[in-house]
Write a protein that holds these residues in place. Structure first.
Motif, PDB file in Angstrom:
ATOM      1  N   THR A   1       0.819  -1.219   0.000  1.00 56.23           N
ATOM      2  CA  THR A   1       0.000   0.000   0.000  1.00 56.23           C
ATOM      3  C   THR A   1       0.852   1.268   0.000  1.00 56.23           C
ATOM      4  O   THR A   1       0.361   2.345   0.289  1.00 56.23           O
ATOM      5  CB  THR A   1      -0.929   0.014   1.224  1.00 56.23           C
ATOM      6  N   ALA A   2       2.131   1.141  -0.321  1.00 55.68           N
ATOM      7  CA  ALA A   2       3.053   2.268  -0.201  1.00 55.68           C
ATOM      8  C   ALA A   2       2.810   3.343  -1.251  1.00 55.68           C
ATOM      9  O   ALA A   2       2.332   3.069  -2.358  1.00 55.68           O
ATOM     10  CB  ALA A   2       4.489   1.768  -0.308  1.00 55.68           C
ATOM     11  N   VAL A   3       3.167   4.566  -0.896  1.00 57.49           N
ATOM     12  CA  VAL A   3       3.289   5.661  -1.854  1.00 57.49           C
ATOM     13  C   VAL A   3       4.780   5.911  -2.035  1.00 57.49           C
ATOM     14  O   VAL A   3       5.486   6.239  -1.080  1.00 57.49           O
ATOM     15  CB  VAL A   3       2.581   6.934  -1.369  1.00 57.49           C
ATOM     16  N   VAL A   4       5.268   5.716  -3.265  1.00 57.49           N
ATOM     17  CA  VAL A   4       6.693   5.805  -3.573  1.00 57.49           C
ATOM     18  C   VAL A   4       6.930   7.032  -4.452  1.00 57.49           C
ATOM     19  O   VAL A   4       6.229   7.242  -5.447  1.00 57.49           O
ATOM     20  CB  VAL A   4       7.184   4.530  -4.291  1.00 57.49           C
ATOM     21  N   TYR A   5       7.912   7.827  -4.076  1.00 63.45           N
ATOM     22  CA  TYR A   5       8.214   9.084  -4.768  1.00 63.45           C
ATOM     23  C   TYR A   5       9.458   8.886  -5.627  1.00 63.45           C
ATOM     24  O   TYR A   5      10.524   8.530  -5.118  1.00 63.45           O
ATOM     25  CB  TYR A   5       8.438  10.183  -3.743  1.00 63.45           C
ATOM     26  N   GLN A   6       9.328   9.099  -6.930  1.00 64.91           N
ATOM     27  CA  GLN A   6      10.455   8.929  -7.843  1.00 64.91           C
ATOM     28  C   GLN A   6      11.317  10.178  -7.880  1.00 64.91           C
ATOM     29  O   GLN A   6      10.843  11.274  -8.177  1.00 64.91           O
ATOM     30  CB  GLN A   6       9.963   8.606  -9.246  1.00 64.91           C
ATOM     31  N   VAL A   7      12.607   9.996  -7.635  1.00 65.68           N
ATOM     32  CA  VAL A   7      13.590  11.070  -7.726  1.00 65.68           C
ATOM     33  C   VAL A   7      14.458  10.853  -8.954  1.00 65.68           C
ATOM     34  O   VAL A   7      15.219   9.875  -9.021  1.00 65.68           O
ATOM     35  CB  VAL A   7      14.475  11.129  -6.462  1.00 65.68           C
ATOM     36  N   TYR A   8      14.294  11.726  -9.938  1.00 66.53           N
ATOM     37  CA  TYR A   8      15.234  11.764 -11.059  1.00 66.53           C
ATOM     38  C   TYR A   8      16.374  12.654 -10.596  1.00 66.53           C
ATOM     39  O   TYR A   8      16.290  13.890 -10.648  1.00 66.53           O
ATOM     40  CB  TYR A   8      14.544  12.315 -12.312  1.00 66.53           C
ATOM     41  N   ILE A   9      17.433  12.033 -10.105  1.00 66.69           N
ATOM     42  CA  ILE A   9      18.391  12.725  -9.244  1.00 66.69           C
ATOM     43  C   ILE A   9      19.055  13.921  -9.925  1.00 66.69           C
ATOM     44  O   ILE A   9      19.340  14.938  -9.271  1.00 66.69           O
ATOM     45  CB  ILE A   9      19.441  11.729  -8.689  1.00 66.69           C
ATOM     46  N   ARG A  10      19.284  13.874 -11.218  1.00 67.70           N
ATOM     47  CA  ARG A  10      19.908  15.003 -11.914  1.00 67.70           C
ATOM     48  C   ARG A  10      19.065  16.265 -11.807  1.00 67.70           C
ATOM     49  O   ARG A  10      19.594  17.383 -11.939  1.00 67.70           O
ATOM     50  CB  ARG A  10      20.107  14.687 -13.399  1.00 67.70           C
ATOM     51  N   SER A  11      17.770  16.114 -11.578  1.00 67.90           N
ATOM     52  CA  SER A  11      16.853  17.249 -11.637  1.00 67.90           C
ATOM     53  C   SER A  11      16.119  17.499 -10.331  1.00 67.90           C
ATOM     54  O   SER A  11      15.195  18.307 -10.301  1.00 67.90           O
ATOM     55  CB  SER A  11      15.822  17.027 -12.757  1.00 67.90           C
ATOM     56  N   PHE A  12      16.523  16.853  -9.253  1.00 66.62           N
ATOM     57  CA  PHE A  12      15.789  16.998  -7.998  1.00 66.62           C
ATOM     58  C   PHE A  12      16.306  18.190  -7.178  1.00 66.62           C
ATOM     59  O   PHE A  12      15.561  19.122  -6.898  1.00 66.62           O
ATOM     60  CB  PHE A  12      15.862  15.710  -7.186  1.00 66.62           C
ATOM     61  N   ALA A  13      17.560  18.167  -6.798  1.00 66.95           N
ATOM     62  CA  ALA A  13      18.130  19.271  -6.022  1.00 66.95           C
ATOM     63  C   ALA A  13      19.648  19.227  -6.142  1.00 66.95           C
ATOM     64  O   ALA A  13      20.263  18.168  -6.012  1.00 66.95           O
ATOM     65  CB  ALA A  13      17.716  19.179  -4.551  1.00 66.95           C
ATOM     66  N   ASP A  14      20.241  20.395  -6.380  1.00 68.11           N
ATOM     67  CA  ASP A  14      21.680  20.535  -6.618  1.00 68.11           C
ATOM     68  C   ASP A  14      22.335  21.093  -5.358  1.00 68.11           C
ATOM     69  O   ASP A  14      22.113  22.246  -4.994  1.00 68.11           O
ATOM     70  CB  ASP A  14      21.895  21.457  -7.821  1.00 68.11           C
ATOM     71  N   GLY A  15      23.161  20.274  -4.714  1.00 60.84           N
ATOM     72  CA  GLY A  15      23.769  20.702  -3.459  1.00 60.84           C
ATOM     73  C   GLY A  15      25.062  21.455  -3.603  1.00 60.84           C
ATOM     74  O   GLY A  15      25.460  22.177  -2.685  1.00 60.84           O
ATOM     75  N   ASN A  16      25.776  21.312  -4.739  1.00 56.75           N
ATOM     76  CA  ASN A  16      27.096  21.938  -4.838  1.00 56.75           C
ATOM     77  C   ASN A  16      27.178  23.040  -5.888  1.00 56.75           C
ATOM     78  O   ASN A  16      28.244  23.618  -6.096  1.00 56.75           O
ATOM     79  CB  ASN A  16      28.170  20.878  -5.114  1.00 56.75           C
ATOM     80  N   GLY A  17      26.079  23.328  -6.583  1.00 58.25           N
ATOM     81  CA  GLY A  17      26.052  24.464  -7.493  1.00 58.25           C
ATOM     82  C   GLY A  17      26.597  24.217  -8.872  1.00 58.25           C
ATOM     83  O   GLY A  17      26.804  25.178  -9.630  1.00 58.25           O
ATOM     84  N   ASP A  18      26.815  22.961  -9.259  1.00 51.74           N
ATOM     85  CA  ASP A  18      27.331  22.698 -10.603  1.00 51.74           C
ATOM     86  C   ASP A  18      26.223  22.526 -11.634  1.00 51.74           C
ATOM     87  O   ASP A  18      26.488  22.216 -12.802  1.00 51.74           O
ATOM     88  CB  ASP A  18      28.245  21.470 -10.596  1.00 51.74           C
ATOM     89  N   GLY A  19      24.957  22.727 -11.213  1.00 49.81           N
ATOM     90  CA  GLY A  19      23.836  22.641 -12.139  1.00 49.81           C
ATOM     91  C   GLY A  19      23.220  21.271 -12.260  1.00 49.81           C
ATOM     92  O   GLY A  19      22.222  21.104 -12.961  1.00 49.81           O
TER      93      GLY A  19
ATOM     94  N   GLY B   1      21.656  17.894 -10.175  1.00 50.71           N
ATOM     95  CA  GLY B   1      21.180  17.381  -8.907  1.00 50.71           C
ATOM     96  C   GLY B   1      22.104  16.299  -8.375  1.00 50.71           C
ATOM     97  O   GLY B   1      22.770  15.599  -9.138  1.00 50.71           O
ATOM     98  N   ASP B   2      22.143  16.156  -7.059  1.00 52.95           N
ATOM     99  CA  ASP B   2      23.107  15.242  -6.456  1.00 52.95           C
ATOM    100  C   ASP B   2      22.598  14.719  -5.114  1.00 52.95           C
ATOM    101  O   ASP B   2      21.497  15.068  -4.656  1.00 52.95           O
ATOM    102  CB  ASP B   2      24.461  15.934  -6.284  1.00 52.95           C
ATOM    103  N   ILE B   3      23.399  13.864  -4.495  1.00 50.86           N
ATOM    104  CA  ILE B   3      23.015  13.263  -3.219  1.00 50.86           C
ATOM    105  C   ILE B   3      22.931  14.323  -2.127  1.00 50.86           C
ATOM    106  O   ILE B   3      22.042  14.268  -1.268  1.00 50.86           O
ATOM    107  CB  ILE B   3      24.004  12.144  -2.837  1.00 50.86           C
ATOM    108  N   ALA B   4      23.823  15.303  -2.159  1.00 48.49           N
ATOM    109  CA  ALA B   4      23.771  16.372  -1.157  1.00 48.49           C
ATOM    110  C   ALA B   4      22.441  17.110  -1.229  1.00 48.49           C
ATOM    111  O   ALA B   4      21.828  17.424  -0.201  1.00 48.49           O
ATOM    112  CB  ALA B   4      24.934  17.339  -1.360  1.00 48.49           C
ATOM    113  N   GLY B   5      21.985  17.396  -2.444  1.00 50.63           N
ATOM    114  CA  GLY B   5      20.697  18.056  -2.597  1.00 50.63           C
ATOM    115  C   GLY B   5      19.556  17.186  -2.131  1.00 50.63           C
ATOM    116  O   GLY B   5      18.616  17.667  -1.470  1.00 50.63           O
ATOM    117  N   LEU B   6      19.612  15.898  -2.439  1.00 47.88           N
ATOM    118  CA  LEU B   6      18.566  14.970  -1.997  1.00 47.88           C
ATOM    119  C   LEU B   6      18.527  14.887  -0.484  1.00 47.88           C
ATOM    120  O   LEU B   6      17.443  14.911   0.124  1.00 47.88           O
ATOM    121  CB  LEU B   6      18.819  13.596  -2.614  1.00 47.88           C
TER     122      LEU B   6
END
Length: 558
Positions: A17-35, A37-42
């Protein structure tokens, strides 16, 4: 409105019965400013996902890759691409997600590797017939000099599915199969070495606490060993596989033995690990993938592709629940993902069934599309089984269809000879806050890897948070109620009598869902309270293209 305590169903595995959220990591959140998305942003946005109310996050491939196909060309299945972070950061992210009550599902890509994978480099250096080449699908060419490909198969991205290699001595050599881009050579799953390698990869990530895997191209691993022609004309760019009852490289029965082995591996770990298949197969074949000794779930592409129409949605829901119920598997429901145009755009067109990335799909009424997308979300979240959300749909994001041609990255654009723009329009980086790009996706002044439209200003997560009636708050409320209301936790659905054009069903004696797909307002029963609605309800009338959850009891809906 009375509230119930959170319903804990300890008997059923979480994923049913789960609700699962898909993260397309390149476009989710950018933690280091290189444009990018990355693990830091996630990691920084994990509290957002917890507040949203999802049970798990599915992360698109984050492994080392040349990025010929957005990470689906994997060079090393046991590492993290430097653009995303490090393996240590990944392990920390998994632990942090678990601490917040969010499970982690990874993407595994078993049909093919990158052409930069160590194995493929070894295959190119080895002679025909060698164990190194046996890991992939190498064949001699046809014709007296081997200059013709082994058969007429086509790549999913357009063009031939075969590329000829140059042998170590400099002579033209064998051909290798790539059902996707040339940079993605297909693995040979008849090889015991290939099977053992992926069994080891599964254990590598399960040992690090991963809760499951989404299996890319799950229906493609086994090929007919005869490699028969499809009978395609020489000028054909694509294989029209939808018209074939049987296909030599899709949905071959040989895939099931592989998944039976994988299931044993998952079952050897505690915590109800999950496999969910990306299997583009006919409805009657889908249950074969989710039998009790195989995978746990399979994506419901029939629901995703269905038009916003009463007859089609009712039929898809019935077929899905009935077919999967024969093997005791739950249905999954999904409206968008990283491979199809966003449903807020599809639903705003004359043909709401369109899911291909066409160059010109016709005009879109964005307001109508969002209205229907909100209604579809409440329909999806009220159905028995699990739901998969694609990042940004909770913000009401639309397909960005006017990306400059020079910014397009999808390999389909080039391989289709600039006739299909590809999937970049649904992969534009998310808008989190602010009045201009990068809209909080990265630090101020950074440039996202795909350009964001200026109109994102009005739909950022910050702008919608706490705003009554916003799409973000609609999703938050829906997920909260889905957890709180016991009626959502079961797996039953009973259709109610209602006029044609109105979908109405009961999940429990006190919980109902009504979707108005007609052109006329529909009167709601007076002694049922409104738990949640996708749009405003005035005078007890449910407007067209609106969904409502009702709480209470007593009156019929006819």
């Amino acid at each position: 409105m009375p509230r119930t305590r959170i319903h804990q169903n300890t008997a059923a595995p979480w994923w049913r019965t789960a609700v699962v959220y898909q993260v397309y990591i390149r476009s989710f959140a950018d933690g280091n400013g290189d444009g990018i998305g990355d693990i830091a942003g996630l990691r920084a946005r994990l509290p957002y996902l917890r507040e949203l109310g999802v049970d798990a996050v599915w992360i698109n491939p984050w492994y080392p890759s040349p990025m010929a196909d957005g990470g689906y060309d994997v060079a090393d299945y046991r590492g993290i691409d430097p653009s995303f972070g490090t393996l240590a950061e990944a392990e920390e992210m998994i632990a942090e997600a678990h601490a917040l009550g969010v499970r982690v599902v990874l993407d595994i890509v078993p049909n093919h590797t990158s052409d930069q994978h160590r194995w493929f480099a070894e295959a190119l250096e080895a002679p025909p017939g060698s164990p190194e080449r046996d890991r992939y699908v190498f064949r001699d060419g046809r014709g007296p000099d081997g200059s013709l490909p082994p058969n007429d198969w086509r790549s999913r991205f357009g063009g031939r599915a075969w590329t000829r290699v140059t042998e170590p001595d400099g002579t033209p050599g064998q051909w290798y199969l790539h059902l996707f881009a040339p940079e993605q050579p297909d693995l040979n799953w008849a090889s015991r070495e290939v099977r053992a390698e992926f069994e080891s990869i599964l254990r590598f990530w399960f040992d690090r606490g991963v809760d499951g895997f989404r299996i890319d191209v799950a229906h493609g691993l086994a090929k007919d060993p005869a490699l028969p022609d499809l009978g395609l004309p020489e000028e054909a760019l694509f294989d029209d596989d939808r018209r074939r009852e049987e296909h030599p490289h899709w949905d071959q029965d040989g895939v099931h033995e592989i998944y039976q082995t994988w299931r044993k591996i998952a079952d050897s770990y505690a915590g109800d690990r999950l496999f969910v298949a990306e299997a583009h197969v006919r409805d009657q074949r889908l249950p074969l993938y989710v039998r009790q000794d195989e995978l746990h779930q399979a994506f419901n592409f029939s629901f995703l592709k269905a038009a916003w129409a009463y007859d089609e949605l009712r039929s898809v829901i019935d077929r899905s629940i009935s077919a999967l119920g024969t093997v005791g598997a739950p249905s999954t429901w999904v409206l968008s993902n990283h491979d199809v145009p966003r449903h807020a755009t599809r639903y705003g067109r004359g043909s709401t069934r369109t899911v291909e990335h066409d160059v010109d799909a016709g005009p879109c009424d964005r307001e109508l599309g969002l209205r229907r997308a909100r209604a579809a979300a409440l329909l999806m979240l009220s159905l028995p089984g699990s739901a998969y959300l694609y990042q940004g749909e909770e913000l009401g994001l639309w397909e960005v269809e006017d990306l400059p041609e020079e910014s397009l990255r999808d390999p389909t654009w080039e391989r289709s000879r600039h006739t299909v723009r590809g999937r970049d329009g649904c992969r534009v980086p998310l808008p989190w806050s602010g009045l201009d790009s990068p809209f909080g996706f990265g630090p101020k002044g950074s440039k996202p890897w795909l350009p964001q439209p200026a109109a994102f200003e009005k739909v950022t997560a910050s702008a919608q948070s706490g705003m009554p009636g916003s799409t973000l708050e609609l999703y938050r409320a829906a997920l909260r109620l889905r957890q709180e209301q016991p009626g959502f936790r079961g797996e039953s659905l009973r259709w109610l009598d209602a006029p044609k054009g109105v979908l109405a069903f009961e999940r429990s004696p006190f919980l109902r869902c009504v979707v108005n797909l007609s052109q006329e307002p529909f009167p709601l029963p007076r002694n049922w309270g409104v738990l949640l609605a996708s749009d405003r309800i005035l005078g007890g009338m449910l407007p067209p293209d609106t969904t409502v959850w009702l709480w209470g009891g007593g009156a019929a809906l006819a």
